[in-house]
Design an enzyme around this catalytic site. Structure first.
Site, mmCIF file in Angstrom:
data_model
loop_
_atom_site.group_PDB
_atom_site.id
_atom_site.type_symbol
_atom_site.label_atom_id
_atom_site.label_comp_id
_atom_site.label_asym_id
_atom_site.label_seq_id
_atom_site.Cartn_x
_atom_site.Cartn_y
_atom_site.Cartn_z
ATOM 1 C CG HIS A 61 2.719 -3.231 -2.752
ATOM 2 N ND1 HIS A 61 2.262 -3.086 -3.913
ATOM 3 C CD2 HIS A 61 3.016 -4.745 -2.705
ATOM 4 C CE1 HIS A 61 2.343 -4.013 -4.622
ATOM 5 N NE2 HIS A 61 2.653 -5.233 -3.758
ATOM 6 C CG HIS A 87 2.442 -2.469 6.516
ATOM 7 N ND1 HIS A 87 2.030 -3.787 7.075
ATOM 8 C CD2 HIS A 87 1.476 -1.825 6.189
ATOM 9 C CE1 HIS A 87 0.714 -3.665 7.007
ATOM 10 N NE2 HIS A 87 0.228 -2.687 6.470
ATOM 11 C CG HIS A 89 -1.222 1.862 4.609
ATOM 12 N ND1 HIS A 89 -1.315 1.084 3.316
ATOM 13 C CD2 HIS A 89 -1.102 0.846 5.565
ATOM 14 C CE1 HIS A 89 -1.405 -0.235 3.757
ATOM 15 N NE2 HIS A 89 -1.174 -0.222 5.046
ATOM 16 C CD GLU A 101 -4.548 0.922 4.114
ATOM 17 O OE1 GLU A 101 -4.457 0.330 5.084
ATOM 18 O OE2 GLU A 101 -4.663 1.117 2.961
ATOM 19 C CG HIS A 114 -1.770 -0.943 9.440
ATOM 20 N ND1 HIS A 114 -2.300 -1.147 7.973
ATOM 21 C CD2 HIS A 114 -2.568 -0.025 10.122
ATOM 22 C CE1 HIS A 114 -3.292 -0.198 7.790
ATOM 23 N NE2 HIS A 114 -3.614 0.453 9.005
ATOM 24 C CB THR A 196 -6.239 -2.377 4.138
ATOM 25 O OG1 THR A 196 -4.586 -2.285 4.365
ATOM 26 C CG2 THR A 196 -6.673 -2.203 5.555
#
Ligand SMILES: *[C@@H]1O[C@H](CO)[C@@H](O)[C@H](O)[C@H]1NC(C)=O
Length: 291
Positions: A61, A87, A89, A101, A114, A196
């Site tokens: 992911h 990690h 996004h 996000e 994050h 999230t």
């Protein structure tokens, strides 16, 4: 985004918390933010350069880096949190560059990091992740600076090619998280929300930094195009859409000045100066006068 075979709209079937009323991410609306000057700067310990072995994994992911428990964050209410992992996004689908996000006044930023922590009153992340006061996430948004490579990200980005397939891991031998965060660590937004991704547990104290990290376009491109998911497709747009604020309040410890236009122009001037500087350097390298 897909988690297993389940897309975002169907998360609540398996994870009921995902349709709760304190979900994340949210749109941070600067006109509705409550100014709270008494909220002190976060205290970050162990965030500066550390030697060691930090495993960096493609989990299908995102890319996730394990963090040592010597890294701690103290919130303005005195709660101490222990770092667990960080990690990212990002965007990239249909050449869309934005993939943060959280959004600010509806604007989606390029990338979001994050740094996930758990409350130090619990023995482990596993124990904290179900507790109502279990987690805190320090988040930062990214912007593109066309001409300038952010050298604090060079090591991390050069390792992405080693973890192309899900389940692959590599090791970072140095990590300086302070350098990977925005310059201004003092100003932030704060609110109570959730994870999230499933299980969307509503036990996260969010701290979103107001300042941004700057990466070059090439660095963003590499982040967006290096990793594959379990279907061997490039991981793109691994962000969740923003969730209703409902009755929550977002606080900020800085005054939002109506100077975003000025900021925009200053940024442009900055970019143009950087371009000129490089142009002159190139000319010099060729042994010519730039004029
Ligand atoms: C993904 O690609 C790798 C390497 O080519 C291959 O071994 C693997 O079976 C592929 N997985 C899927 C789900 O297609």
């Amino acid at each position: 985004p897909l988690i297993g075979e389940l897309d975002e709209a169907h998360w609540p079937r398996k994870y009921p918390a995902c349709e709760g009323n304190r979900q994340s991410p949210i749109d941070l609306q600067t006109k509705k933010v409550h100014y709270k000057p008494s909220m002190k700067a976060l205290s970050l310990v162990g965030y500066e350069a550390q030697a060691g072995e930090f495993s960096m994994t493609n989990n299908g992911h995102t890319v996730q880096i394990s963090l040592p428990s010597t890294m701690r964050m103290t919130a303005p209410d005195g709660t101490q949190y222990v770092a667990q992992q960080m990690h990212f996004h990002w965007g990239g689908a249909y050449s869309e560059i934005s993939g943060s996000e959280h959004t600010i006044d509806g604007v989606r930023y390029v990338t979001e990091v994050h740094v996930v922590h758990y409350n130090s009153k619990y023995q482990s992340y596993d124990e904290a992740q179900t507790a109502p006061d279990g987690l805190a996430v320090l988040a930062a948004l990214f912007e593109v600076r066309d001409y300038a490579e952010n050298t604090y990200y060079s090591n991390f980005i050069s390792h992405l090619k080693d973890i192309r397939y899900p389940g692959q891991s590599t090791v970072l031998s140095d990590l300086d998280l302070q350098d990977m965060l925005p310059e201004n660590l003092h100003s932030y937004y704060s609110y109570w929300g959730s994870l999230t991704t499933p299980p969307c547990t509503e036990n996260v104290h969010w701290f979103v930094l107001a300042d941004t990290v700057k990466l070059s376009r090439t660095q963003v491109w590499k982040l967006q195009n290096s990793l594959l998911n379990h279907q061997n497709k490039t991981i793109h747009n691994d962000y969740r859409r923003t969730q209703p604020l409902n009755h929550r309040v977002v606080e900020a410890n800085f005054k939002f000045l109506p100077n975003s236009e000025l900021h925009f122009y200053l940024n442009n001037i900055d970019n143009n100066l950087e371009y000129l500087r490089r142009f002159i350097e190139q000319k010099k390298a060729k042994g010519k006068r730039p004029w």
